[in-house]
Design a protein around this motif. Structure first.
Motif, PDB file in Angstrom:
ATOM      1  N   SER A 243       0.811  -1.217   0.000  1.00 23.08           N
ATOM      2  CA  SER A 243       0.000   0.000   0.000  1.00 23.08           C
ATOM      3  C   SER A 243       0.844   1.267   0.000  1.00 23.08           C
ATOM      4  CB  SER A 243      -0.938   0.005   1.214  1.00 23.08           C
ATOM      5  OG  SER A 243      -0.198   0.086   2.428  1.00 23.08           O
ATOM      6  N   ASN A 244       1.991   1.239   0.683  1.00 21.66           N
ATOM      7  CA  ASN A 244       2.769   2.460   0.852  1.00 21.66           C
ATOM      8  C   ASN A 244       3.301   2.979  -0.476  1.00 21.66           C
ATOM      9  OD1 ASN A 244       5.473   3.960   1.381  1.00 21.66           O
ATOM     10  ND2 ASN A 244       4.419   4.034   3.346  1.00 21.66           N
ATOM     11  N   THR A 245       3.808   2.089  -1.317  1.00 27.37           N
ATOM     12  CA  THR A 245       4.414   2.483  -2.585  1.00 27.37           C
ATOM     13  C   THR A 245       3.467   2.281  -3.767  1.00 27.37           C
ATOM     14  OG1 THR A 245       5.328   0.274  -2.918  1.00 27.37           O
ATOM     15  CG2 THR A 245       6.713   1.894  -1.765  1.00 27.37           C
ATOM     16  N   LYS A 246       2.207   1.888  -3.465  1.00 26.13           N
ATOM     17  CA  LYS A 246       1.268   1.546  -4.540  1.00 26.13           C
ATOM     18  C   LYS A 246       1.922   0.544  -5.496  1.00 26.13           C
ATOM     19  CE  LYS A 246      -1.386   4.780  -2.895  1.00 26.13           C
ATOM     20  NZ  LYS A 246      -2.559   4.442  -2.038  1.00 26.13           N
ATOM     21  N   GLY A 247       2.765  -0.317  -4.930  1.00 23.82           N
ATOM     22  CA  GLY A 247       3.586  -1.197  -5.747  1.00 23.82           C
ATOM     23  C   GLY A 247       3.185  -2.653  -5.643  1.00 23.82           C
ATOM     24  N   TYR A 275       8.268   5.938  -1.944  1.00 25.91           N
ATOM     25  CA  TYR A 275       7.664   5.543  -0.666  1.00 25.91           C
ATOM     26  C   TYR A 275       7.140   6.770   0.076  1.00 25.91           C
ATOM     27  CZ  TYR A 275      11.805   6.724   2.251  1.00 25.91           C
ATOM     28  OH  TYR A 275      12.819   7.365   2.937  1.00 25.91           O
ATOM     29  N   ASN A 276       6.149   6.516   0.918  1.00 22.21           N
ATOM     30  CA  ASN A 276       5.429   7.576   1.615  1.00 22.21           C
ATOM     31  C   ASN A 276       5.827   7.617   3.089  1.00 22.21           C
ATOM     32  OD1 ASN A 276       3.643   9.693   1.664  1.00 22.21           O
ATOM     33  ND2 ASN A 276       1.818   8.435   1.947  1.00 22.21           N
ATOM     34  N   THR A 277       5.957   8.811   3.622  1.00 19.90           N
ATOM     35  CA  THR A 277       6.099   9.005   5.066  1.00 19.90           C
ATOM     36  C   THR A 277       4.795   9.626   5.562  1.00 19.90           C
ATOM     37  OG1 THR A 277       6.968  11.253   4.966  1.00 19.90           O
ATOM     38  CG2 THR A 277       8.549   9.465   4.677  1.00 19.90           C
ATOM     39  N   VAL A 282       8.916  10.439  -0.731  1.00 16.89           N
ATOM     40  CA  VAL A 282      10.339  10.710  -0.912  1.00 16.89           C
ATOM     41  C   VAL A 282      10.662  10.579  -2.394  1.00 16.89           C
ATOM     42  CG1 VAL A 282      12.690  10.067  -0.284  1.00 16.89           C
ATOM     43  CG2 VAL A 282      10.837   9.897   1.404  1.00 16.89           C
ATOM     44  N   THR A 283      10.873  11.706  -3.023  1.00 13.69           N
ATOM     45  CA  THR A 283      11.010  11.797  -4.476  1.00 13.69           C
ATOM     46  C   THR A 283      12.128  10.910  -5.013  1.00 13.69           C
ATOM     47  OG1 THR A 283      10.269  14.091  -4.300  1.00 13.69           O
ATOM     48  CG2 THR A 283      11.256  13.421  -6.390  1.00 13.69           C
ATOM     49  N   MET A 735      10.372   4.876   5.656  1.00 13.61           N
ATOM     50  CA  MET A 735       9.030   4.583   5.173  1.00 13.61           C
ATOM     51  C   MET A 735       7.995   4.565   6.302  1.00 13.61           C
ATOM     52  SD  MET A 735       7.843   1.597   2.517  1.00 13.61           S
ATOM     53  CE  MET A 735       8.069   0.228   3.639  1.00 13.61           C
ATOM     54  N   GLY A 736       6.805   5.088   5.996  1.00 11.73           N
ATOM     55  CA  GLY A 736       5.708   5.106   6.948  1.00 11.73           C
ATOM     56  C   GLY A 736       4.907   3.806   6.922  1.00 11.73           C
TER      57      GLY A 736
END
Length: 747
Positions: A243-247, A275-277, A282-283, A735-736
């Motif tokens: 879910s975090n990276t939509k990966g 990845y999302n915090t 984080v670009t 990563m969150g």
């Protein structure tokens, strides 16, 4: 070359000896009830069978000699014993019920024994177990193994750290051959997918006796998936969403074996966005990975061989600052494109009571790095537009040249002769070597064109006594490095190891190992003269560097009964001529200049652990472990990139029901303490707590197994920075919260 040709020709001609058959039954020791689907495996022969509905098994085409047989099934102690042929043809086995997890054969050590029989302490974990915890990549998964951490650049790039040592000080083995992929760089990852890998074994401490240079800090040994058992086939496919990276990552494989020939293949694809915090994405931490593995094997009574091939292509974004916020999966500039090819051959010839093992490897690492284009248009009014046009063109055109392009080609060999067992002695002698060339194809150069040649000879023995086991060994190595510019360097080292395993009292096992190791300086340390992108350093090599030489003492205590396991490991590692970077106070084009220096260093620490599964609640498991390591120079300053102390506590349940087999559920809290013992160019890192949980099991779908798993990591969406993150100087969080859902269907 002539000698190698003769060896290969010899291996291609199977010897003709007597063929033996082993048969028997497997039962419960307490009830004498037959055990169905128990696994019987002969380690050296890589030959296995499964008991039928009556608990019976049969193994055929066994050559004369003495071989280890291992019998395992969930809920029972793993059984191991050496059997001699042709004197044995009937062997019945009684297994003892136990809630302790099944043991597996350790492949990374020379005598291929169960961990309980090993003189060296080796950590082993299956990839399936690591994936149940939500591991996104291989490097991410291995951090849950005691004593192992990772230097990371986002989630796509990770370098293993074993008890505070990393990069060229940790050797990685894949498909039975040493992995060579420019591992000197801080931003260079493993270049391997966990798809098609069965398990990871970790030797903590100097393993130069077994593997030569670069094994000074330890070894990560990646075991590939096994071929199917004789006259059987299997297919499976899996899909995982994060879910975090939509990966996602997905893989599919098929394998089949006949009486003599066997084959397998597996392909996988993974794609992840930034990845999302809790605050931002984080670009440019996005990445894409494609992986293909294939294997072909052949086996007769006295000869077995297998050929494996792996190609892995990765496009990895290199993060710099927080910028574009999107879920796009195409890497921005700068990014790496890395292709790893690993072709390996593994053969064994069995004689009467002895055998010859020959492992050969051909590796090709193609590394490209793409940077921001630099338009030279004199019209400054159009400079920004030109920059954007060039970047778009760059990302959509594969034919444009990389700023950095290196090709590393490596041939390695490993030949070992297992001497006939002489009384209490099992002995192995062998030679290992490597020939490697590095070539640059772009304007930018991190390291020069050069060739490296290694040669080593070793001998090791396992001595069995009534109350103890002793392992001793010695080895000599020589490395030559020839640089195109004219620099020629030679390094040599003699190393040894001795270890003992015995029982202090009943159920208390002690292992004491003393070993030396070495590492020759790498090309970057010897020859660097330029800016290392991504580190903001102008690095100056030192062609006067000497071998790193270390000595480590390792003490391991273990208590185990039916319901509780307790272990305590302690180590002290003295490293002479430890190589490190140090600022000299000068600047080159506004970039600080760093020199490679040497000083003596000391690392010490260990691991403590507890595993409790109370009777009669055998389905309940309470696990706790603590890890600590400290690294210091002799001048009392601390070494950089030393992991913080950590404590992990896990509550886990496991049981079978009518509708769900192998059901599990867990809750895990990992506490990472503040790291205040930092290197000269580091800052302290605050501590944090991460909460994780998961559950899964196996159900039947169309009479076939469907494995389902759900896990969550950092469930509280904690904002934190790991001390080993290369993004820490920029203040970028790790990563969150991440939820992983995965399914695997087996045909």
């Amino acid at each position: 070359m002539k000698q190698i040709f003769y060896v290969l020709l010899f291996l291609a001609i199977p010897s003709i000896y007597a063929q033996n058959t082993l048969q028997g039954n497997v039962v419960d020791k307490n009830t004498n009830e037959p055990l169905i689907f128990a696994n019987i495996y002969m380690t050296q022969l890589e030959k296995g069978a499964t008991t039928d509905d009556h608990g019976k098994y049969i193994l055929s085409n066994i050559p004369n000699g003495t071989y280890n047989i291992v019998v395992s099934i969930l809920g029972y102690e793993t059984y191991s014993r050496n059997l001699s042929f042709p004197s044995t043809n009937q062997f019945n086995i009684k297994l003892i019920p136990s809630a302790i997890e099944m043991e597996e054969i350790i492949i990374s050590t020379p005598f291929h024994k169960l961990q309980s029989e090993n003189v060296m302490k080796v950590e082993r974990e299956t990839i399936a177990t690591l994936q149940t915890k939500g591991a996104m990549t291989l490097a991410d998964g291995m951090t849950s193994i005691a004593g192992v951490e990772s230097v990371t650049t986002g989630v796509s790039i990770g370098k293993p750290v074993i008890r505070g040592l990393s990069s060229n000080r940790v050797l990685v083995y894949a498909q039975g051959v040493r992995l060579e992929n420019q591992q000197f760089g801080e931003e260079h990852g493993l270049g391997l997918s966990d798809s098609g890998i069965e398990s990871i074994e970790v030797i903590k401490g100097p393993a130069s006796l077994l593997y030569g240079s670069d094994a000074l800090g330890g070894v990560l040994y990646l075991n590939p998936e096994r071929f199917a058992q004789a006259n059987s086939n299997q297919a499976d496919a899996s899909y995982n969403y994060f879910s975090n990276t939509k990966g996602f990552n997905t893989n599919a494989g098929y394998k089949a074996s006949g009486d003599h020939f066997k084959f397998l293949f597996r392909g996988s694809i993974a794609e992840h966005a930034d990845y999302n915090t809790a605050n931002y994405r984080v670009t440019n931490t996005r990445f894409r990975e494609q992986d293909l593995k294939a294997g072909l094997g052949y086996q007769t009574t006295n000869f077995k061989t297998e050929l494996r091939y792996n190609v892995n292509n990765s496009k990895l974004g290199i993060p710099e600052t927080i910028g574009e916020q999107s879920t796009d999966k195409t890497p921005l500039l700068p990014f790496q494109e890395v292709t790893n090819h690993v072709l390996s051959s593994k053969s064994t010839v069995f004689f009467n009571n002895s055998s010859l093992d020959v492992n050969l490897g051909l590796l090709y690492n193609d590394r490209k790095e793409f940077e921001e284009p630099h338009p030279q248009d004199e019209d400054e009014d159009h400079a920004d537009d030109d920059h954007e046009d060039l970047e778009n063109e760059f990302l959509n055109a594969d034919h444009l040249e990389a700023a950095l392009h290196m090709k590393l080609k490596t041939i390695n060999y490993d030949v070992k002769y297992n001497l006939p067992t002489l009384g209490r002695f099992e002995t192995i002698v062998g030679v290992q070597g490597m020939s490697q060339s590095n070539t640059n194809y772009a304007e930018e150069q991190l390291i020069p064109d050069a060739t490296t040649n290694d040669f080593g000879v070793l001998a090791t023995s396992h001595i069995h006594f009534d109350d103890a086991d002793i392992q001793i060994g010695a080895r000599y190595d020589h490395r030559s490095i020839d640089v195109v510019s004219g620099l020629n360097k030679n390094f040599s080292s003699f190393n040894g190891a001795v270890g003992i395993k015995t029982n202090l009292v009943q159920k208390v096992t002690i292992r004491l190992n003393l070993a030396s190791g070495y590492r020759a300086p790498n090309l970057a340390e010897l020859t660097s003269d330029g800016t290392h992108e991504g580190t903001n350093r102008y690095e100056v090599g030192n062609d006067q560097l000497k071998n790193e030489q270390n000595f480590q003492a390792d003490l391991a205590l273990e208590y185990k009964n039916e319901h509780i396991e307790i272990f305590a490991n302690a180590f002290y590692n003295k490293v002479n001529n430890y190589i490190f970077l140090s600022s000299n106070g000068e600047f080159m084009e506004e970039t600080p200049v760093y020199d490679y220096l040497q000083a003596d260093a000391n690392l010490y620490g260990g691991e403590l652990g507890l595993h409790f599964h109370p009777h009669p609640l055998d389905w309940l498991h309470i696990e706790s472990s603590f890890e600590t390591v400290t690294g210091e120079q002799d001048n009392d300053s601390y070494l950089p990139l030393i992991p913080a102390n950590s404590l992990s506590n896990t509550l886990r349940v496991e049981f079978n029901s009518k509708h769900i087999q192998k059901f599990y559920g867990f809750v895990r809290l990992k506490t990472t303490f503040k790291q205040a013992h930092v290197g000269d160019f580091e800052t302290p890192t605050n501590g944090y707590n991460l909460l994780g949980a998961g559950l899964g099991g196996t159900v039947k779908l169309f009479k076939k197994d469907l494995d389902i798993k759900i896990s969550g990591s950092n469930l509280t969406d904690k904002k934190y920075i790991n001390h080993l993150s290369r993004l820490k100087p920029e203040g970028i969080f790790n990563m969150g919260r991440n939820i992983n859902v995965g399914v695997t269907y087996t045909l």
